[in-house]
Design a protein around this motif. Structure first.
Motif, PDB file in Angstrom:
ATOM      1  N   ASN A  83      42.852  37.243  36.991  1.00  0.00           N
ATOM      2  CA  ASN A  83      41.951  36.145  37.361  1.00  0.00           C
ATOM      3  C   ASN A  83      40.511  36.600  37.546  1.00  0.00           C
TER       4      ASN A  83
ATOM      5  N   SER B 161      36.601  36.255  32.930  1.00  0.00           N
ATOM      6  CA  SER B 161      37.571  35.905  33.975  1.00  0.00           C
ATOM      7  C   SER B 161      36.907  35.439  35.259  1.00  0.00           C
TER       8      SER B 161
ATOM      9  N   VAL C  86      37.739  31.127  41.549  1.00  0.00           N
ATOM     10  CA  VAL C  86      39.190  31.001  41.652  1.00  0.00           C
ATOM     11  C   VAL C  86      39.566  31.001  43.123  1.00  0.00           C
TER      12      VAL C  86
END
Length: 757
Positions: A241, A559, A564
């Motif tokens: 991630n 990423s 996130v």
């Protein structure tokens, strides 16, 4: 000295001595002379009759010829009042409030002096455990990491280097799951790289799909169990991630330590290549392997005689650094001199492969890495033994494996592969042992808009083979790879590979080949394409373990483009009030913006103003002043505040109204005689540029900025429309260029900015 324009720019910006007004008062030659002269003095500590002039010349020649460059603090500070020459340090954190804040204070002093710091938070008791002395409850390692992060943010390193930290937590700490996802929000703990400290027992449990024990660091009692394979997969998921956490194999690091009896290594420096005992420092420098290549009758080859001489001089240089260094803490002075660790590394390996016609992603390249590093390690040990005879062994020698073997050594370690970041720009070399990031790229040049830069040997080959054109080089810069360009011969395409052309398997194989002959560790980033899977990341982590690496860091392209959030930690959003008004937080900078750049004449010279928009309208302003000087910090501050205001939802018309009409005496004086000046000040120029952007930019498609078109006023006919396509983590905060992810660091090839956290 064969310094490139970019090397000169980086030296002027970050390394050359300036007076109190910021004026450069040193040339690159004088910088190398300053460093060589100062470090040569250490010879007289051990020999009253030492030929210091000869040593000074050998040090100067090696640096001036770009054959060896020491770490940045040595270049910046040798022979100056600050005198702090080490790149990084490891500090202990004891499980007490006094110990924690002593570590924060010590870290601040180190950051102020230009160094980076590594910490293990493994000794801190877990969140929720009882604190007997107060009857309270411990808040755990993660909460204190945030305190360390805030302290780092507040201290700018000597005005030239930014704070960087490594945070490590053992896999058996009860808070390990929280640690693994502590950077899932990429806006948190931004001044840290984080890595999980992996044990052999854990890896055995992963392979057997078994549970492993969590140990209370305060009581040393087992307080729980987790399934090792599930935890490992969670590490992989978070790395996929966001690129973090990395992993370091703590048991392997300690088993390989030649001074294991002196203490346990718990942490590394910020980029992971230097495992250190508490209060040790790393004294690093890198040999430019590209300068060890000569052209013979049968083509290019390695000049091992030259490499031998360079290694020996470099070890002498780095040993002198230890004695001439002004350490930021007395404990660091004592511990560093007790082990006298040095870390000689390399850069320019990818360049060597180009010269020799060897693809990076081949067994032949891996074999060359093995051969080169084996030679460097062997010669560095020979030189350290020679110094031991003249100067004595390192004080902790009797606790070392060298003592058991009867081998006198001056330095407990001699080799390290560090990320070379800005020093590789100075040397004109590829970074560390990384593949080249780009064959051709566009560099921002303030007074000339853009400059196309092509790898010099690729350009030479392209011209010799007859396929060089300016248009082709620009295409390569846009597309980032030559592998699909049929106009380029296949044998050339196979050799000139870049980071994203190479499968992760070869990245790890190369790291392992160097690690075989390195005392400390290898800083390297395994680059993945955006479409890589979590299974691909897991395979790399397992391969790094099986091949004997001491740690591994990965980065999947793009990423970090979106924030996130941890699904386990989501909380309901609550409106925060400031007085009677809601607190407004600016939205994140979009991944893609488009805008215009205009050149405006002001009293101090040329002011370049970039106004960018996204689907919500104007979202940011950048300014740069030309070489004439002026007050760039004021313009930058104004631009940053405007950008924050725009992304917080403020009406751009209100901002324009506040800026227009502000007067500056410098500009007004010049305006009286210079008809080109049509503004009253920098803020006035920015306000008018914003107004023009609002009036001339028409959004063709309300849902996207891809179709944004702008009509420029006649007076701005020299302005350029710029396309910027990059994510938050990939844009240089100082010049707006694209950052490269390599060696555990973010490095800007345009201005030399680097960030290892």
């Amino acid at each position: 000295m064969n310094l490139s324009d970019n090397a000169l720019k980086v030296l002027e910006r970050r390394y050359l001595t300036k007076d109190e007004s910021g004026k450069i008062i040193e040339t690159p030659k004088e910088m190398f002379e300053r460093v060589a002269k100062f470090l040569a003095k250490a010879d007289s500590i051990y020999d009253d009759n030492a030929d210091i002039n000869d040593t000074e010349k050998s040090f100067f020649d090696m640096m001036a010829n770009l054959e060896f460059i020491p770490n940045s603090p040595t270049l910046m500070n040798a022979g100056k009042e600050l005198g702090q020459l080490s790149a990084c340090f490891v500090l202990p954190i004891e499980d007490s409030m006094e110990g924690i804040f002593d570590a924060i204070k010590n870290a601040a002093l180190i950051h102020k002096s230009g160094g980076g710091t590594g910490f293990s938070f493994s000794r801190l008791r877990q969140n929720g455990s009882t604190v007997k002395s107060t009857g309270g409850v411990a808040s755990g390692p993660i909460s204190f990491m945030k305190v360390f992060n805030a302290a780092t943010e507040a201290v700018k390193q000597g005005g030239t280097r930014r704070g960087a930290n490594m945070g490590i937590l053992r896999i058996d700490h009860p808070d390990i799951m929280d640690f693994i996802e502590c950077k899932s929000d990429t806006a948190e703990i931004t001044n840290f790289n984080i890595s999980v400290g992996i044990t052999e027992k854990f890896m055995e449990a992963v392979n057997n799909d078994e549970d492993y024990e969590l140990i209370d660091p305060h009581t040393k009692q087992v307080v729980g169990k987790l399934n090792a394979r599930k935890v490992f997969k969670h590490i992989v998921e978070m790395a996929w991630n966001t690129g973090e956490p990395g992993i370091v194999f703590l048991d392997r690091i300690n088993e390989a330590s030649p001074i294991e009896k002196l203490g346990e290594i718990e942490s590394t420096n910020p980029c992971g290549e230097q495992p250190l005992l508490p209060y040790e420092s790393c004294n690093l420098g890198s040999i430019n392997l590209a300068k060890m290549v000569v052209e013979g009758p049968n083509g290019y080859e390695i000049d091992y005689n030259k490499l031998d001489k360079t290694v020996r001089t470099s070890v002498h240089f780095l040993d002198n650094v230890i004695d001439m260094n002004k350490y930021p803490l007395p404990e660091i002075d004592e511990m560093t001199k007790k082990t006298r660790k040095i870390g000689l590394g390399v850069m320019g390996f990818a360049d060597v492969l180009f010269y020799l016609g060897i693809p990076y992603n081949s067994q032949q390249a891996v074999d060359l890495a093995d051969e080169l590093m084996s030679f460097i390690d062997k010669v560095s040990k020979e030189k350290s033994m020679e110094l031991a005879e003249k100067r004595g062994v390192f004080p902790a020698y009797e606790l070392s494996t060298y003592y058991e073997k009867g081998t006198p050594m001056r330095n407990a370690t001699t080799t390290t592969i560090a990320p070379t970041g800005t020093i590789s720009i100075i040397a004109g070399a590829s970074s560390g042992v990384e593949p080249l990031f780009a064959i051709s790229f566009i560099r921002n040049v303030m007074d000339n808009d853009k400059l196309l830069e092509v790898h010099p040997y690729f350009e030479k080959v392209a011209k010799e083979r007859g396929f060089y054109t300016q248009e082709l080089m620009e295409r390569i810069a846009r597309e980032g790879s030559i592998q699909h360009i049929e106009e380029i011969p296949e044998d050339i395409r196979s050799v000139f590979v870049t980071a994203h052309d190479i499968s992760p398997f070869w990245h790890v194989k190369m790291q392992a080949a160097f690690q075989k002959h390195v005392d400390n560790a290898v800083s390297k980033t395994v680059n993945f394409k955006n479409d890589a899977t979590k299974e691909n990341v897991e395979e790399v982590y397992m391969l790094a373990y099986k091949l004997g690496c001491k740690g591994v860091t990965i980065y999947r392209d793009g990423s970090r483009e979106n924030q996130v959030l941890s699904t386990a930690k989501k909380e309901e959003k609550r409106e925060v009030m400031v007085g009677s008004l809601p607190l407004v937080k600016p939205r994140m900078r979009p991944a893609i913006t488009r805008g215009i750049t205009e050149k405006v004449k002001i009293g101090c010279g040329n002011l370049y103003i970039t106004v960018n928009s996204d689907e919500n309208g104007v979202c940011e302003v950048f300014t740069n002043l030309g070489r004439a000087g002026g007050c760039p910090s004021q313009s930058e501050a104004t631009s940053r505040l405007i950008s924050i205001a725009l992304r917080s939802g403020m009406d751009v018309k209100e901002i324009i109204e506040q800026l227009k009409g502000i007067r500056c005496h410098s500009t007004l004086r010049q305006k009286a005689t210079n008809k080109e000046i049509k503004v009253l000040s920098c803020p006035d120029a920015i306000g008018k540029a914003l107004e023009r952007a609002m009036n001339t930019c028409v959004e063709v498609d309300n849902s996207t900025v891809d179709d944004l078109t702008c009509t420029l006023d006649e007076e701005l006919e020299s302005s350029k429309i710029e396309n910027i396509s990059m994510n938050n983590e990939s844009i240089c905060p100082e010049c707006g260029s694209i950052l490269e992810h390599e060696g555990g660091c973010n490095i800007c090839r345009n201005c030399g900015f680097s960030k290892c956290g």
